[in-house]
Motif scaffolding. Structure first.
Motif, PDB file in Angstrom:
ATOM      1  N   GLY A   1       0.818  -1.208   0.000  1.00  0.00           N
ATOM      2  CA  GLY A   1       0.000   0.000   0.000  1.00  0.00           C
ATOM      3  C   GLY A   1       0.846   1.249   0.000  1.00  0.00           C
ATOM      4  O   GLY A   1       0.564   2.214  -0.720  1.00  0.00           O
ATOM      5  N   LEU A   2       1.919   1.275   0.791  1.00  0.00           N
ATOM      6  CA  LEU A   2       2.790   2.442   0.834  1.00  0.00           C
ATOM      7  C   LEU A   2       3.513   2.626  -0.491  1.00  0.00           C
ATOM      8  O   LEU A   2       3.715   3.755  -0.948  1.00  0.00           O
ATOM      9  N   GLN A   3       3.937   1.530  -1.115  1.00  0.00           N
ATOM     10  CA  GLN A   3       4.599   1.644  -2.416  1.00  0.00           C
ATOM     11  C   GLN A   3       3.663   2.264  -3.442  1.00  0.00           C
ATOM     12  O   GLN A   3       4.059   3.131  -4.227  1.00  0.00           O
ATOM     13  N   LYS A   4       2.402   1.864  -3.417  1.00  0.00           N
ATOM     14  CA  LYS A   4       1.428   2.440  -4.341  1.00  0.00           C
ATOM     15  C   LYS A   4       1.232   3.920  -4.037  1.00  0.00           C
ATOM     16  O   LYS A   4       1.102   4.750  -4.947  1.00  0.00           O
ATOM     17  N   MET A   5       1.239   4.286  -2.762  1.00  0.00           N
ATOM     18  CA  MET A   5       1.053   5.683  -2.397  1.00  0.00           C
ATOM     19  C   MET A   5       2.202   6.546  -2.894  1.00  0.00           C
ATOM     20  O   MET A   5       2.006   7.676  -3.337  1.00  0.00           O
ATOM     21  N   VAL A   6       3.435   6.028  -2.810  1.00  0.00           N
ATOM     22  CA  VAL A   6       4.576   6.772  -3.348  1.00  0.00           C
ATOM     23  C   VAL A   6       4.391   6.992  -4.834  1.00  0.00           C
ATOM     24  O   VAL A   6       4.586   8.099  -5.354  1.00  0.00           O
ATOM     25  N   ARG A   7       3.978   5.934  -5.563  1.00  0.00           N
ATOM     26  CA  ARG A   7       3.819   6.035  -7.010  1.00  0.00           C
ATOM     27  C   ARG A   7       2.706   7.007  -7.375  1.00  0.00           C
ATOM     28  O   ARG A   7       2.866   7.883  -8.226  1.00  0.00           O
ATOM     29  N   ILE A   8       1.541   6.892  -6.712  1.00  0.00           N
ATOM     30  CA  ILE A   8       0.421   7.777  -7.013  1.00  0.00           C
ATOM     31  C   ILE A   8       0.732   9.200  -6.570  1.00  0.00           C
ATOM     32  O   ILE A   8       0.408  10.172  -7.240  1.00  0.00           O
ATOM     33  N   GLY A   9       1.409   9.335  -5.431  1.00  0.00           N
ATOM     34  CA  GLY A   9       1.718  10.658  -4.926  1.00  0.00           C
ATOM     35  C   GLY A   9       2.572  11.455  -5.875  1.00  0.00           C
ATOM     36  O   GLY A   9       2.460  12.680  -5.954  1.00  0.00           O
ATOM     37  N   LEU A  10       3.439  10.799  -6.629  1.00  0.00           N
ATOM     38  CA  LEU A  10       4.288  11.488  -7.595  1.00  0.00           C
ATOM     39  C   LEU A  10       3.499  12.040  -8.765  1.00  0.00           C
ATOM     40  O   LEU A  10       3.932  12.971  -9.441  1.00  0.00           O
ATOM     41  N   MET A  11       2.325  11.462  -9.022  1.00  0.00           N
ATOM     42  CA  MET A  11       1.561  11.911 -10.183  1.00  0.00           C
ATOM     43  C   MET A  11       1.065  13.342 -10.011  1.00  0.00           C
ATOM     44  O   MET A  11       0.924  14.080 -10.982  1.00  0.00           O
ATOM     45  N   THR A  12       0.774  13.720  -8.762  1.00  0.00           N
ATOM     46  CA  THR A  12       0.312  15.071  -8.432  1.00  0.00           C
ATOM     47  C   THR A  12      -0.855  15.525  -9.296  1.00  0.00           C
ATOM     48  O   THR A  12      -0.999  16.691  -9.600  1.00  0.00           O
ATOM     49  N   SER A  13      -1.701  14.592  -9.726  1.00  0.00           N
ATOM     50  CA  SER A  13      -2.874  14.982 -10.503  1.00  0.00           C
ATOM     51  C   SER A  13      -4.016  15.308  -9.564  1.00  0.00           C
ATOM     52  O   SER A  13      -4.058  14.839  -8.421  1.00  0.00           O
ATOM     53  N   PRO A  14      -5.013  16.117 -10.014  1.00  0.00           N
ATOM     54  CA  PRO A  14      -6.135  16.431  -9.145  1.00  0.00           C
ATOM     55  C   PRO A  14      -6.860  15.187  -8.657  1.00  0.00           C
ATOM     56  O   PRO A  14      -7.400  15.180  -7.562  1.00  0.00           O
ATOM     57  N   LYS A  15      -6.862  14.103  -9.464  1.00  0.00           N
ATOM     58  CA  LYS A  15      -7.555  12.900  -9.032  1.00  0.00           C
ATOM     59  C   LYS A  15      -6.899  12.263  -7.825  1.00  0.00           C
ATOM     60  O   LYS A  15      -7.533  11.541  -7.074  1.00  0.00           O
TER      61      LYS A  15
ATOM     62  N   THR B   1      12.725  10.682 -15.203  1.00  0.00           N
ATOM     63  CA  THR B   1      12.427  10.287 -13.827  1.00  0.00           C
ATOM     64  C   THR B   1      11.668  11.410 -13.143  1.00  0.00           C
ATOM     65  O   THR B   1      11.714  12.572 -13.583  1.00  0.00           O
ATOM     66  N   PRO B   2      10.955  11.109 -12.055  1.00  0.00           N
ATOM     67  CA  PRO B   2      10.284  12.180 -11.310  1.00  0.00           C
ATOM     68  C   PRO B   2      11.290  13.236 -10.855  1.00  0.00           C
ATOM     69  O   PRO B   2      12.442  12.922 -10.535  1.00  0.00           O
ATOM     70  N   THR B   3      10.856  14.487 -10.832  1.00  0.00           N
ATOM     71  CA  THR B   3      11.711  15.605 -10.457  1.00  0.00           C
ATOM     72  C   THR B   3      11.055  16.390  -9.329  1.00  0.00           C
ATOM     73  O   THR B   3       9.838  16.597  -9.335  1.00  0.00           O
ATOM     74  N   VAL B   4      11.876  16.821  -8.381  1.00  0.00           N
ATOM     75  CA  VAL B   4      11.387  17.577  -7.228  1.00  0.00           C
ATOM     76  C   VAL B   4      11.736  19.049  -7.427  1.00  0.00           C
ATOM     77  O   VAL B   4      12.892  19.398  -7.700  1.00  0.00           O
TER      78      VAL B   4
ATOM     79  N   ALA C   1       6.761  17.285  -6.159  1.00  0.00           N
ATOM     80  CA  ALA C   1       7.333  16.238  -7.013  1.00  0.00           C
ATOM     81  C   ALA C   1       6.458  16.084  -8.248  1.00  0.00           C
ATOM     82  O   ALA C   1       5.230  16.039  -8.158  1.00  0.00           O
ATOM     83  N   ILE C   2       7.098  16.006  -9.433  1.00  0.00           N
ATOM     84  CA  ILE C   2       6.377  15.994 -10.703  1.00  0.00           C
ATOM     85  C   ILE C   2       6.824  14.786 -11.520  1.00  0.00           C
ATOM     86  O   ILE C   2       8.015  14.559 -11.707  1.00  0.00           O
ATOM     87  N   GLU C   3       5.855  14.036 -12.009  1.00  0.00           N
ATOM     88  CA  GLU C   3       6.133  12.842 -12.800  1.00  0.00           C
ATOM     89  C   GLU C   3       6.708  13.205 -14.170  1.00  0.00           C
ATOM     90  O   GLU C   3       6.466  14.305 -14.692  1.00  0.00           O
ATOM     91  N   PRO C   4       7.463  12.290 -14.803  1.00  0.00           N
ATOM     92  CA  PRO C   4       7.975  12.532 -16.159  1.00  0.00           C
ATOM     93  C   PRO C   4       6.834  12.813 -17.139  1.00  0.00           C
ATOM     94  O   PRO C   4       5.792  12.159 -17.099  1.00  0.00           O
ATOM     95  N   GLY C   5       7.049  13.807 -18.001  1.00  0.00           N
ATOM     96  CA  GLY C   5       6.052  14.131 -19.009  1.00  0.00           C
ATOM     97  C   GLY C   5       4.870  14.922 -18.500  1.00  0.00           C
ATOM     98  O   GLY C   5       3.981  15.277 -19.283  1.00  0.00           O
ATOM     99  N   GLN C   6       4.835  15.234 -17.217  1.00  0.00           N
ATOM    100  CA  GLN C   6       3.719  15.965 -16.628  1.00  0.00           C
ATOM    101  C   GLN C   6       4.045  17.452 -16.492  1.00  0.00           C
ATOM    102  O   GLN C   6       5.198  17.837 -16.316  1.00  0.00           O
ATOM    103  N   THR C   7       3.005  18.269 -16.551  1.00  0.00           N
ATOM    104  CA  THR C   7       3.128  19.700 -16.289  1.00  0.00           C
ATOM    105  C   THR C   7       2.206  20.075 -15.138  1.00  0.00           C
ATOM    106  O   THR C   7       1.017  19.731 -15.164  1.00  0.00           O
TER     107      THR C   7
END
Length: 462
Positions: free
Chosen positions: A17-31, A392-395, A422-428
Motif C-alpha cells: 500500500g505504501l509503495q502504491k502511495m509513493v507512485r500515485i503521490g508522484l503523479m500530483t494529478s487532481p484525481k 524520472t520524477p523531479t522535485v 514532485a512531478i512525474e515525467p512528461g507531466q506539467t
C-alpha cells in the motif's frame, strides 16, 4: 505532491500500500488529491489547556550557535559509527515573531551554504543570491526573522553533491503565538543514507552502485515515541532524504493533517494514517491516542522500493491523560498568507525541469549575474508552469515564498500551501504565489535519483 490520503485495497499489505502511495503521490494529478468536502470534514473546537501556553505577539530576540563540523551516526547495529557531517548546535525551537541571531562556524574543509526550507521573506539570509558560501575556518552572523509559525528545515545540501561525506539535516520549529490544543509536540525527521560494504557513507550526486540503503528517524535506526491513552500528540513529519519521495504510515493510528510545508491547511484525516512527502517536505499531524495501555503501533516508511519499520508508537501503562479523547482540533492559526490570488493579472512563465540542463546550473557554479527565470514586481501574482521533460520524477523547491497548486484549468487551487512539489515525467503542473517579498530567490530542481545533480536558478521580485 506533499501529502496523500488513500486507503489500500483490501488484501494489500502495508508495504504494498505504501509503495502504491509513493507512485500515485508522484503523479500530483487532481484525481490523486483529496476533494474539498473531505478536507472540510470534521472541523470542530477543542477544549483543552494546552502544553504550549499563549504567547504574546511582541517580537523577541534569540541566539543560536551552529557549527558545520565532522560528526558520526550509528547506521549499523553493533558496528562503529559512520563518519558524516552535520550542523551541531542547540535545539532549534522558537516562536513566531522572533528574530534569531544565528552564528555559523564552518569547521569543515570546504565551503558551506545553509539551505532553509519554509523560511519566507528572509532575503538577507538567502544563500548564493544574497550570501556567498562560507569558507572553511570562517565564522559569520546573520539575522533570521521568523515571520511564520510552522515546521522548517535547515541543511547543507546546496553544496553537498559529490563531497567526501553526506550531511545531516536539522528541524527548525517555530511555535504559534496563539494557543494550540496539544499535549506534546514531537519531530519525526526521516533521513536516508547509502553505505558502502566498509561502512562508509556516500554523498548524494555520486553513483551509489551496490551501496546499501539505511533510513534513520531523528538520527536513530529506530525511534520509539511513548504516549498515554487520550493524549493528543503533534508530530512534525519531515522528509530529510536526499532524493527519495517517501510514504510514512503509523499502523492502526489515525493522523489528522493540520499543516503542510510549514503552513496551516484545512484539517483532514489522512486515510489509513499514511502520508506521502517529497524530499524536504513537511507535514504536521495531530494524533489522538485512543488505544489502551500496552498497545504498540509500528511506524513504517516506504522509500519507493520497500517498506521499512523505523519506529514505534508505544502506549504506556500510565493512567490516561483525561477521561475521554478530545474533540477534533480547529485549524491552526493563519500565518497571514492571502486568501485569494489574482490569476488574471499574473506574471507567467514556463520552467522546463529534467532533460537538458539549459539555464539550470549546479549550486557551485551559480552566479546571480545570469538572467533570472522570472522577474516580477512586488505585489504581483506569479504563475509558473513546471514541465518535467526528464525520464524520472523531479522535485521542485521554491525559496522565499509558498505557492498554491493550481487546478488544471487555472480556475482554482488546492486548499493548502506548498514550497516543494514532485512531478512525474512528461507531466506539467502549474503553481501560483503572491510575490510579497522583494529580493533574489533560489529555485531548486533535482531528480529522484541518488546520483542526480541538484540544480538551481533564481527569480527576482523588485
Amino acid at each position: 505532491m506533499a501529502i496523500l490520503a488513500t486507503r489500500p485495497r483490501q488484501g494489500v499489505t502495508a508495504g504494498q500500500g505504501l509503495q502504491k502511495m509513493v507512485r500515485i503521490g508522484l503523479m500530483t494529478s487532481p484525481k490523486s488529491l483529496l476533494h474539498r468536502r473531505e478536507l472540510m470534514a470534521g472541523l470542530g473546537a477543542a477544549a483543552l489547556l494546552p502544553i504550549w501556553p499563549a504567547i504574546g505577539s511582541a517580537q523577541g530576540r534569540a541566539a543560536l550557535a551552529l557549527q558545520a563540523k565532522a560528526d558520526a551516526v550509528a547506521l549499523r547495529p553493533g558496528a562503529p559509527e559512520t563518519p558524516v557531517w552535520s550542523l551541531a548546535g542547540s535545539e532549534m525551537r522558537f516562536k513566531r515573531g522572533d528574530t534569531v541571531e544565528v552564528t555559523l562556524a564552518n569547521e569543515l574543509p570546504q565551503p558551506v551554504a545553509l539551505n532553509w526550507r519554509g523560511l519566507d521573506g528572509a532575503a538577507s539570509v538567502e544563500s548564493l543570491t544574497a550570501r556567498a558560501p562560507l569558507a572553511a575556518g570562517v565564522k559569520e552572523t546573520l539575522q533570521l526573522p521568523l515571520r511564520h509559525a510552522g515546521t522548517l528545515l535547515c541543511d547543507l545540501t546546496l553544496l553537498g553533491d559529490g563531497q567526501a561525506r553526506p550531511s545531516r539535516a536539522r528541524a527548525l520549529v517555530v511555535r504559534e503565538s496563539e494557543t494550540v490544543a496539544v499535549d506534546r509536540d514531537e519531530v519525526f525527521l526521516v533521513e536516508d543514507w547509502r553505505l558502502r560494504p566498509d561502512g562508509s557513507a556516500i554523498a548524494p550526486g555520486l553513483d551509489p552502485k551496490d551501496a546499501a540503503t539505511v533510513l534513520t528517524a531523528n538520527g536513530r535506526l529506530s525511534l520509539d515515541i511513548t504516549v498515554r491513552t487520550n493524549e493528543r500528540i503533534r508530530i512534525r513529519f519531515i522528509n530529510g532524504c536526499q532524493r527519495s519521495v517517501i510514504a510514512a504510515k503509523i499502523e492502526n493510528i489515525d493522523v489528522r493533517v493540520m499543516a503542510i510545508d510549514g503552513q496551516p491547511s484545512e484539517p483532514f484525516q489522512a486515510r489509513n494514517g499514511a502520508l506521502v512527502l517529497p524530499p524536504g517536505g513537511r507535514v504536521d499531524g495531530f494524533i489522538d491516542v485512543t488505544a489502551p495501555a500496552g498497545t504498540t503501533a509500528t511506524i513504517l516508511v516506504h522509500d519507493g522500493k520497500e517498506a521499512r519499520p523505523i519506529g514505534r508508537l508505544i502506549v504506556s501503562g500510565d493512567p490516561p491523560v483525561r477521561a475521554a479523547p478530545l474533540s477534533p482540533a480547529p485549524p491552526l492559526p493563519s500565518n497571514g498568507l492571502p486568501a485569494r490570488l489574482d490569476l488574471k493579472g499574473a506574471t507567467r512563465a514556463e520552467l522546463a525541469l529534467g532533460g537538458p540542463q539549459g539555464d539550470w546550473v549546479p549550486p557551485a557554479s551559480f552566479a546571480a549575474t545570469a538572467a533570472p527565470a522570472v522577474r516580477t514586481k512586488a505585489g504581483r501574482t506569479v504563475v509558473l508552469a513546471l514541465n518535467n521533460r526528464g525520464a524520472t520524477p523531479t522535485v521542485f523547491h521554491l525559496h522565499g515564498h509558498h505557492f498554491r497548486l493550481l487546478d488544471r484549468l487555472d480556475d482554482g487551487w488546492k486548499p493548502f500551501w506548498l514550497d516543494t512539489l514532485a512531478i512525474e515525467p512528461g507531466q506539467t503542473q502549474r503553481i501560483a504565489f503572491a510575490a510579497e517579498y522583494a529580493g533574489r530567490w533560489l529555485i531548486e530542481s533535482v531528480a529522484t535519483d541518488w546520483a542526480a545533480p541538484r540544480l538551481v536558478r533564481w527569480y527576482s521580485v523588485e
